[in-house]
Scaffold this active site. Structure first.
Site: not given
Ligand code: PEP
Length: 245
Positions: A6-7, A90, A92, A162, A168, A208, A229-230
């Site tokens: 969920w971040k 992660h 981020e 990732e 994102g 994504s 993520g999203g």
């Molecule tokens: C994530 O933050 O681990 C991720 C994969 O984000 P998103 O699916 O939004 O690209």
């Protein structure tokens, strides 16, 4: 496994509403389902989801056991909420909070020591991919942060590949790019442990991944699910991804 991240999204009320939707609708998933929530949601959401197929993860934990580290949350504290997993490394966290491979190894060590199952993220940035250095980057991340653990400890760890350029951005790795890297990662696990450990390692794809492309990504032999993520912020989308596994 399909795991959500969920971040830094959703208030406690919004988060519990989403958890309630998942609780009511995720009944007999054919894979492990995990949601990674902000720290403040953990105790409430873990209590709500106790006994359901939806497991709970923190998105981070401290690299220190306990003590005078204002604002930090330890692995023991995370475990005490009922959360079973912890996302570590992660991109981020690496990028914005300068978490190095050494710091991340300590986080993994403390997570394992406190009964949490790490979901350990690895992946290259755009420039590294363009220079053809993605394998070297991922190998170093694994060697410096997780390959020091025993096979027994390593069995508790889920890996999440990732590519940072895909997170994102809407720029998903192609199924072929994902498969190629996942097979490489599994070969590294084989070389560092053995074939049985490599076969049993869960390697997720993240970046994504959504309800439209999940099935194609998950169809690859070395892609064991996704870190989302999203699309994990909307119950219907997240459930469609779970069903694609
Ligand atoms: C994530 O933050 O681990 C991720 C994969 O984000 P998103 O699916 O939004 O690209």
């Amino acid at each position: 496994m399909v795991a959500g991240n969920w971040k830094m999204n959703k208030t406690l009320q919004e988060g519990t509403a989403l958890a309630a939707e998942l609780k009511n609708n995720v009944k007999n998933p054919t894979c492990e389902v995990v949601i990674g929530t902000p720290f403040i949601h953990l105790a409430t959401v873990a209590e709500m989801l106790k006994g359901t197929p939806v497991h709970v993860a923190a998105e981070n934990c401290a690299d220190k056991e306990s003590g005078a580290f204002t604002g930090e949350v330890s692995a023991a504290m995370v475990r005490s909420t009922g959360a079973e997993y912890c996302i570590i490394g992660h991109s981020e966290r690496r990028q914005y909070y300068h978490e190095t491979n050494d710091i991340l190894r300590e986080k993994v060590r403390l997570a394992l020591a406190n009964g949490l199952k790490p979901i350990f993220c690895i992946g290259e940035v755009k420039e590294e991919r363009e220079a053809g250095r993605q394998n070297d980057v991922v190998r170093k991340q694994l060697e410096e942060s997780v390959f020091c653990f025993t096979a027994e400890e390593f069995a508790q760890i889920t890996l999440a590949y990732e590519p940072v350029w895909a997170i994102g951005t809407g720029l998903t790795a192609t199924p072929a790019q994902a498969q190629e890297m996942h097979a490489y990662i599994r070969s590294l696990v084989n070389a560092n442990y053995n074939a049985a450990v490599a076969d049993n390692t869960t390697i997720l794809y993240g970046g994504s991944c959504n309800e439209k492309n999940a099935a194609e990504l998950f169809a690859n032999p070395d892609v064991d699910g996704g870190l989302i993520g999203g699309a994990s912020l909307v119950a219907d989308k997240f459930m469609a991804i779970i069903n694609a596994r």
